[in-house]
Write a protein that holds these residues in place. Structure first.
Motif, short mmCIF file in Angstrom:
data_model
loop_
_atom_site.label_atom_id
_atom_site.label_comp_id
_atom_site.label_asym_id
_atom_site.label_seq_id
_atom_site.Cartn_x
_atom_site.Cartn_y
_atom_site.Cartn_z
N ASN A 85 0.85 -1.13 0.07
CA ASN A 85 0.07 -0.06 -0.04
C ASN A 85 0.84 1.18 -0.04
N THR A 86 0.35 2.35 -0.55
CA THR A 86 0.95 3.54 -0.39
C THR A 86 0.07 4.79 0.18
N ASN A 87 -1.25 4.22 0.38
CA ASN A 87 -2.14 5.09 0.96
C ASN A 87 -2.31 4.81 2.58
N LYS A 111 -4.80 5.52 4.59
CA LYS A 111 -6.17 4.99 4.94
C LYS A 111 -6.33 3.36 4.59
N GLN A 112 -5.58 3.27 3.40
CA GLN A 112 -5.83 1.56 3.01
C GLN A 112 -4.91 0.72 3.87
N TYR A 165 5.12 4.47 7.22
CA TYR A 165 4.88 5.35 6.50
C TYR A 165 5.70 6.80 6.64
N LYS A 219 5.83 7.93 2.72
CA LYS A 219 5.67 9.25 2.33
C LYS A 219 6.78 9.65 1.43
N HIS A 247 6.45 7.47 -4.05
CA HIS A 247 6.20 7.96 -5.56
C HIS A 247 7.36 7.82 -6.41
#
Length: 219
Positions: free
Chosen positions: A65-67, A69-70, A178, A183, A187
């Motif tokens: 995951n990169t999100n 919330k997920q 994260y 963070k 990307h």
């Protein structure tokens, strides 16, 4: 980035020589107002630093995951599941055998790490997998908590407090990873190739070793 891999290597390779779920406490009888804090602390310590298998599981949840919330959603599914089986086991409704549960916990880490290797994004069944594996991990928590015992006058309070401590431990890992990894680096074009894949392969290898070791120890 080099620091991340040094940290991960130390964590995973060092964990081979250690037994997960070992918390060496001798709990004296506590007053009611002490129960919450003590069992939150025990739950937290069962993840950090003693729950190396659970740490690797949470890292598996994190790496695909990169999100944020997920990530938290999957961790919450894991929490709901392990809370369910932990409660059932501690109230004597189910009696999971440790010789079966411990290898299954290690195997769940292998399977989640393999999904990270072969999948490039979170699939719909991911939450189902995490929930099912959470049920298994909850039975492992029960084995450790059974060794400590719970105060009869505050059984439910201690049980809930332990779960809160476990959740705080999981969230600490997620937020730290994260902030340090996802963070600033998610990307980047090399994120999956340089971070996700090597980390998942390493975790899968360690967990596979645990699986074999625990199966062998159960005979």
């Amino acid at each position: 980035m080099k620091r991340l891999f040094i940290l991960l290597l130390c964590l995973t390779l060092g964990s081979i020589a250690l037994h997960a779920h070992v918390i060496n406490y001798e709990l004296d009888e506590m007053k009611s107002h002490q129960v919450i804090w003590n069992y939150i602390k025990i739950g937290y310590q069962h993840i950090i630093p003693f729950g190396l298998d659970h740490i690797l599981f949470i890292l598996c949840v994190f790496f695909l995951n990169t999100n944020i919330k997920q990530i938290v959603l999957q961790a919450s599914m894991f929490t709901v599941a392990h809370t369910l089986t932990l409660g059932l086991a501690m109230y004597g409704i189910i009696h999971p055998p440790g010789r079966i549960i411990e290898p299954l916990i290690a195997l769940s880490i292998v399977l989640l790490a393999l999904e990270n290797i072969f999948s490039k994004k979170v699939k719909p069944w991911r939450l189902v997998m995490v929930f099912i594996f959470g049920l298994v991990h909850g039975m492992g928590f029960a084995g450790a908590l059974s060794q400590l015992g719970l105060p009869s006058y505050a059984f439910a309070t201690a049980l809930i407090s332990f779960n809160v401590g476990v959740e705080l431990g999981q969230l600490s890992i997620i937020l730290l990873m994260y902030a340090l990894v996802a963070k600033p680096l998610s990307h980047k074009m090399y994120y999956r190739k340089v971070i996700v894949l090597p980390s998942s392969i390493l975790i899968a290898a360690v967990a596979a070793f645990w699986t074999i070791e625990r199966i062998y120890a159960s005979f």
